[in-house]
Design an enzyme around this catalytic site. Structure first.
Site, short mmCIF file in Angstrom:
data_model
loop_
_atom_site.label_atom_id
_atom_site.label_comp_id
_atom_site.label_asym_id
_atom_site.label_seq_id
_atom_site.Cartn_x
_atom_site.Cartn_y
_atom_site.Cartn_z
N SER A 162 0.90 3.83 2.31
CA SER A 162 0.71 4.54 3.65
C SER A 162 2.21 5.09 4.00
O SER A 162 2.19 5.91 4.69
CB SER A 162 0.33 3.38 4.73
OG SER A 162 1.42 2.38 5.03
N SER A 181 0.80 -1.25 0.02
CA SER A 181 -0.05 -0.07 -0.02
C SER A 181 0.89 1.25 -0.10
O SER A 181 2.07 1.16 0.07
CB SER A 181 -0.92 -0.04 1.22
OG SER A 181 -0.07 0.28 2.54
N LYS A 222 5.42 0.85 9.51
CA LYS A 222 5.10 2.61 9.69
C LYS A 222 6.51 3.02 10.27
O LYS A 222 7.41 2.35 10.54
CB LYS A 222 4.06 2.69 10.85
CG LYS A 222 2.88 1.96 10.26
CD LYS A 222 2.06 2.45 9.25
CE LYS A 222 0.80 2.01 8.95
NZ LYS A 222 0.24 2.34 7.66
N SER A 270 -2.98 6.67 5.95
CA SER A 270 -2.28 5.70 6.68
C SER A 270 -3.21 5.24 7.65
O SER A 270 -3.51 6.23 8.67
CB SER A 270 -1.14 6.15 7.12
OG SER A 270 -0.34 5.36 8.10
#
Length: 224
Positions: free
Chosen positions: A35, A33, A89, A181
């Site tokens: 994010s 993705s 992250k 996100s």
């Protein structure tokens, strides 16, 4: 079956050791993705040091020993405390930190991060939706990295959250693509036992929108 095992013993041992290596020492993580844009792109394959923080019993989240302390700014893979999904992250707050966000501005221990605009790019967020993204250098005065905003400040309820103190063995995670996100603003803080490892670089990359054409310029690139 016994004959198969006997004839392929060396290969089976290799597979077993390789599996243990991936679950305990080092691993790679495909990026599905956007994010973490612009730091990580969909189609990147990231090398993960699984011994950066914890030594775990293979195939479990049972921590046998601590091998290092996560730091602010680390890009970390972990299991979501909400649904056990594997995520990647940026770690923005460690135990003992007081952290808050005001209109997208991250404030750690009373000190706001500084944001220096880099430029505006066109960002495709869905197959039929393209937005202008403002890219900025986010800095705490010592280290900096690039993030991006897809909406103006005060554009969403998640642009702000009240001050919180990070408890022992917990961490706050945010995506670099702040407006696209699902991170700690959605699922809360991440306990240490759910950390997998620190992402250290991009092994390989392919453009998923262009028939998986290799992006050679991203091969063997480091992360900040």
């Amino acid at each position: 079956m016994q004959a198969f095992i006997r004839n392929n013993r060396g290969f089976l041992i290799f597979l077993m050791l390789f599996g243990l290596f991936r679950t305990a020492v080092a691993d790679w993580n495909p990026i599905p993705s956007g994010s973490m844009r612009p730091t990580l792109l969909e189609g990147d394959v990231v090398l993960v040091n699984r011994l950066a923080f914890n030594l775990k019993f293979p195939l479990t989240n049972v921590v046998l020993a601590h091998t290092g302390d996560p730091k602010r700014g680390d890009i970390v893979t972990f299991f979501s405390p909400k649904d056990d999904k594997r995520l990647i992250k940026r770690l923005v707050a460690v135990p003992g930190d007081t952290v808050e966000m005001r209109d997208k501005i991250l404030i750690v221990n009373g000190k706001p991060e500084t944001y220096a605009p880099i430029g505006i790019v066109s960002e495709q967020v869905k197959p039929n939706l393209t937005l202008n993204a403002l890219r900025l250098d986010e800095s705490d005065g010592q280290a900096k990295h690039v993030i991006q905003w897809l909406r103006p400040q005060q554009g969403d309820a998640r642009d702000s959250f009240a001050p919180m103190v990070i408890p022992a063995d917990h961490y706050l995670m945010l995506g670099d693509n702040r407006d696209n996100s699902a991170d700690s603003r959605y699922f809360g803080m991440v306990p240490r036992e759910l950390l997998i490892g620190r992402a250290v670089g991009v092994i390989a990359s392919a453009d998923i929108t262009q028939n998986w054409q290799p992006r050679f310029e991203r091969f063997a690139s480091s992360l900040n």
